[in-house]
Design a protein around this motif. Sequence first.
Motif, short mmCIF file in Angstrom:
data_model
loop_
_atom_site.label_atom_id
_atom_site.label_comp_id
_atom_site.label_asym_id
_atom_site.label_seq_id
_atom_site.Cartn_x
_atom_site.Cartn_y
_atom_site.Cartn_z
N ASP A 27 -22.99 -6.11 2.44
CA ASP A 27 -21.78 -5.49 2.97
C ASP A 27 -21.99 -5.27 4.47
OD1 ASP A 27 -19.17 -4.46 2.77
OD2 ASP A 27 -19.93 -2.42 2.73
N THR A 28 -20.92 -4.97 5.18
CA THR A 28 -21.03 -4.70 6.62
C THR A 28 -20.19 -3.48 6.98
OG1 THR A 28 -19.12 -6.07 7.25
CG2 THR A 28 -21.27 -7.16 7.14
N GLU A 29 -20.57 -2.85 8.07
CA GLU A 29 -19.75 -1.82 8.70
C GLU A 29 -19.49 -2.30 10.12
OE1 GLU A 29 -18.66 0.41 6.78
OE2 GLU A 29 -20.13 0.18 5.14
N ASP A 85 -16.04 -9.78 5.87
CA ASP A 85 -17.48 -9.86 6.12
C ASP A 85 -17.88 -11.29 6.49
OD1 ASP A 85 -17.96 -7.12 5.37
OD2 ASP A 85 -17.71 -7.74 3.30
N LYS A 132 -15.87 8.31 0.16
CA LYS A 132 -15.36 7.40 1.19
C LYS A 132 -15.11 8.09 2.53
CE LYS A 132 -12.33 4.37 -0.06
NZ LYS A 132 -11.10 3.73 -0.56
N ARG A 135 -16.12 6.25 5.73
CA ARG A 135 -15.66 4.87 5.92
C ARG A 135 -15.13 4.62 7.32
NH1 ARG A 135 -10.87 1.85 2.42
NH2 ARG A 135 -11.09 -0.20 3.41
N TRP A 139 -19.01 3.79 13.69
CA TRP A 139 -20.30 3.21 13.34
C TRP A 139 -21.07 2.71 14.55
CZ3 TRP A 139 -22.32 3.60 8.55
CH2 TRP A 139 -21.44 3.99 7.52
N GLN A 148 -23.72 8.82 6.73
CA GLN A 148 -23.30 7.44 6.97
C GLN A 148 -24.25 6.46 6.31
OE1 GLN A 148 -23.05 7.78 11.35
NE2 GLN A 148 -21.00 6.86 11.18
N TYR A 151 -23.74 6.42 2.60
CA TYR A 151 -22.50 5.71 2.27
C TYR A 151 -22.71 4.20 2.36
CZ TYR A 151 -17.89 3.64 2.99
OH TYR A 151 -16.78 2.85 2.89
N ALA A 152 -23.37 3.76 3.44
CA ALA A 152 -23.62 2.34 3.63
C ALA A 152 -24.48 1.78 2.50
CB ALA A 152 -24.30 2.10 4.98
N ASP A 155 -22.71 1.11 -0.86
CA ASP A 155 -21.86 -0.07 -0.91
C ASP A 155 -22.58 -1.30 -1.46
OD1 ASP A 155 -19.54 1.08 -0.09
OD2 ASP A 155 -19.63 0.39 1.98
#
Length: 387
Positions: A27-29, A85, A132, A135, A139, A148, A151-152, A155
């Motif tokens: 996944d990416t942020e 992504d 969430k 989200r 970032w 953070q 959360y990351a 995912d």
Amino acid sequence: MQETITTTERLREVCAGFATKPYVTIDTEFVRETTFWPDLCVVQVASDEQVALIDPLADGIDLTPLYDLLKNEQVLKVFHAARQDVEIFFHLTGSVPAPLFDTQVAAMVCGYGDSIAYDALAKRIAGVHIDKSSRFTNWKIRPLTDKQLDYAAADVTHLRVIYESLRDALSQSGRDHWLEQEMAVLTSVETYDLKPENAWRRLKLRARRPAEFEITKRLAQWRETQARTNNVPRSRILKDDAIYEIAQQQPDDERALGRLRTIYKGVERSAVGKAALEIVAAVKTMDRESLPKVPRPAPSPEGTGAAVDLLKVLLKLTSEELEVAQKIIANAEQLEQIAIHGENADVDAMKGWRRDVFGNRALELLTGKMAISFQDRKITTFNREQA
């Protein structure tokens, strides 16, 4: 084990470990509000043993080991709602991660509805609640908070459970091949390598005359090129409504351009205004024969609307019977093409497994061989020839 990666050396070591696994979840942020291209801020990668939170903004880090992993065809890359992504990685590397598995698409085949969100899928399959609240945090700011980072990590950690559950469900139902076409679209370079000359296709076509259409096409192409080159959102260059109005009003000078309601104040005296006026002037000098025809859909035969309504009922019924999202079988545009062209409709719903489960039934319905009835408080179909 969860680890934040900030050096090339450690990234190389971790990616070497990931390269020995049959699959990794990714996944990416990113942040995109003020740029054309997304600013990649965090890349999360997980295997069955490790979670790596890679920091692309770390001083001196080289992401080549990560890019090599994405290109490694021996390792399946698992994403949820992969398109954004993959678009980021395509822009950075010029290639598309492969092989690829999208759990959102797989979930549609497995009966979890249209385009289910990751947190909803995590709750239903993994039995976890995703917080969430992080989200939409910034970032790009360092250091990242523990909240953070957690959360990351969530995912990709819960994505492992989701993937394995969907993989097994697909295998048991024999529907693995149902995903092949969708994955082919996601891994196709053409999906992400959008040409500036085709930028007008993103717009709602409002042009009524050939000159308006040509101005719209040229303005959209010019805006796309400028937005990419300067890495700013398209709307920062010229709003969609401004393109429509310029094409319609076709101003001859700065004063006329400045009177348009959709133009930012002062744009008429800027490079943007100059380019717009040059495009309008150039199109006005074109011969009528040189101007493109405005694309107009052919009028639908009488009764098309009623036929589409019937096909929608059949699609809903088929979706419920198979426990598959309607979207994965057909959309409204495809139903209209089937209603108009029947056997000759060149749409996905008339090919492969979709034809087997829906397309053939649609033809039977349209030719009167099948009928729809309402019995015992539910909709059913029956073969009229056998009735």
